[in-house]
Design an enzyme around this catalytic site. Structure first.
Site, PDB file in Angstrom:
ATOM      1  N   HIS A 250       3.731  -2.913   9.701  1.00 17.14           N
ATOM      2  CA  HIS A 250       2.630  -2.720  10.837  1.00 17.14           C
ATOM      3  C   HIS A 250       2.008  -3.499  10.121  1.00 17.14           C
ATOM      4  CE1 HIS A 250       1.705  -2.522  14.724  1.00 17.14           C
ATOM      5  NE2 HIS A 250       2.363  -0.945  14.641  1.00 17.14           N
ATOM      6  N   ARG A 251       1.588  -4.018   9.120  1.00 20.92           N
ATOM      7  CA  ARG A 251       0.709  -4.978   8.662  1.00 20.92           C
ATOM      8  C   ARG A 251       0.877  -6.602   9.128  1.00 20.92           C
ATOM      9  NH1 ARG A 251      -0.344  -3.528   2.686  1.00 20.92           N
ATOM     10  NH2 ARG A 251       2.180  -3.946   3.264  1.00 20.92           N
TER      11      ARG A 251
END
Length: 417
Positions: free
Chosen positions: A390-391
């Site tokens: 998700h980064r």
């Protein structure tokens, strides 16, 4: 003059090595370029050649033993040369593993008995006198026993009808014997056993890297179901061409490569101080081997045909199982595909191969009722799951990638242009 040979660093992630097999022995004449041994690294088993000439005077590790990089591996010098001082002064590291060692232990245990007359059972280890029937004890005795970790079944009660009281716990002395008295008339005796095998360098590295990935990259998962009817028909037609053999996995890998070109954010990598969006596509294909999992890489996957992809994957898979892949063939991936469909797994999730941002898990093709044009018919579907970091990959970005992937797989002809 004697020359020290140390454990080489054969890959960028290698910290330890294991001598799989010595191909030379003490006293052998060594020429430059001779293969001294096979060294097991965290990624593969590689041949280690000599850069010196002379006589092999000393071997520091036996077959199956391991040590950190730069530990004393061997000494080459002049025949008859005294090397005792060299060995003494060198900081020899104690071998950390024997790659093929196994430990086995057994002990005799009894199953939970029924409440009948006492039966004496011989035990292979020391045991206490155990009462597995109804145990009568005062609340205070139970509390103290719990705090002290005392098994009430091994305590003799001095109260009325054998009731265990406070003083019995306070005065308790563990009893050891070679017989276990069991309150049962029907006792089955079994044998617990286990086997231990020393973890290989590859297994330890896999464990470390997967743990790092799982606990540092915030994973989330997106799953989509793909209609495979047209892919099945197209694959059959493609394979009828001369000298052509394409698998469903080849179709998925090619489709992934083309989808990554359209969605480069999924083809990215996270570093502490920057995010790298790759414009080249190097797909790693997970291959199961005896010690775990390796990921050979197909460079510039998007520029290769499905036939070329299939041939390269097959070649690398064969060499991976015999530990003949080089570290360079397992480096540089920008995305990974893991396929368990051939094992009948319908859907699963994978751990991201860092520093990549995503990995695709491919399930089996399942025949089931589906709705087409408002009617229920027999169809073939396949579920794929995208694990994203998700980064670097937001949900909308990952979803758009899967939609493009689905279009390519459902229409393989669009990848032939």
């Amino acid at each position: 003059m004697a020359e020290i040979i140390t454990m080489p660093r054969l890959s960028d992630t290698m910290t330890e090595g294991v001598v799989a097999q010595w191909l030379k022995k003490v006293g052998d004449k060594i020429s430059e370029g001779d293969i001294l041994a096979e060294i097991e690294t965290d990624k593969a088993t590689m041949e280690f050649e000599s850069f010196s000439e002379g006589t092999l005077l000393y071997i520091g590790l036996k077959d199956g033993e391991g040590a950190p990089v730069d530990s004393l591996l061997a000494i080459i010098g002049t025949e008859g040369e005294n090397i005792d001082t060299i060995i003494k002064e060198f900081n020899i590291t104690v071998p950390i593993a024997e790659n093929t060692s196994k430990k086995e232990e057994t002990k005799t245990v009894t199953t939970e008995p029924t409440k009948k007359a006492p039966v004496v059972v011989e035990a292979s280890q020391q045991a206490a006198i155990v009462n597995t029937g109804r145990i009568i004890a005062s609340p205070l005795a139970k509390k103290i026993a719990s705090e002290k970790g005392i098994n009430l079944g091994t305590v003799s009660g001095s109260g009325e009808n054998g009731r265990i009281v406070k003083s019995d716990i306070e005065n308790y002395i563990p009893i050891t014997t070679t017989k276990a008295i069991v309150n049962s008339s029907t006792v089955s005796v079994g044998e617990e056993s286990f086997e231990e095998t020393t973890n290989s360098q590859m297994r330890k590295t896999i464990a470390r890297r997967l743990a790092e990935s799982k606990f540092t990259a915030p994973h989330y998962y997106l799953m989509i179901e793909i209609d495979m009817d047209n892919a099945i028909t197209s694959r059959k037609a493609i394979n009828e061409l001369p000298d052509t053999k394409v698998s469903f996995n080849d179709i998925v890998v090619k489709a992934s490569a083309m989808a990554l070109k359209k969605h480069p954010k999924v083809n990215s990598q996270w570093f502490d101080d920057r995010t790298r969006i790759n414009h080249h596509v190097n797909i790693g294909v997970a291959v199961a081997v005896e010690d775990g999992l390796v990921v050979p890489v197909i460079p510039f996957t998007d520029l290769k045909s499905m036939t070329q992809i299939g041939a390269q994957v097959k070649d690398m898979a064969v060499r991976a199982k015999s530990k003949k892949l080089t570290p360079s063939e397992m480096d540089g991936s920008t995305f990974t595909v893991s396929n368990l469909g051939m094992f009948g797994i319908s859907e699963f999730t994978s751990i991201i191969n860092q520093p990549n941002s995503a990995i695709l898990s491919v399930g089996a093709i399942i025949q089931k009722p589906v709705v087409k044009n408002g009617e229920i018919v027999v169809g073939n579907t396949m579920k794929v799951t995208l694990a994203c970091d998700h980064r670097t990959v937001d949900g909308a970005t990952g979803s758009a990638f899967l939609q493009t992937l689905k279009q390519f797989i459902e229409n393989p002809v669009t990848m032939l242009a």
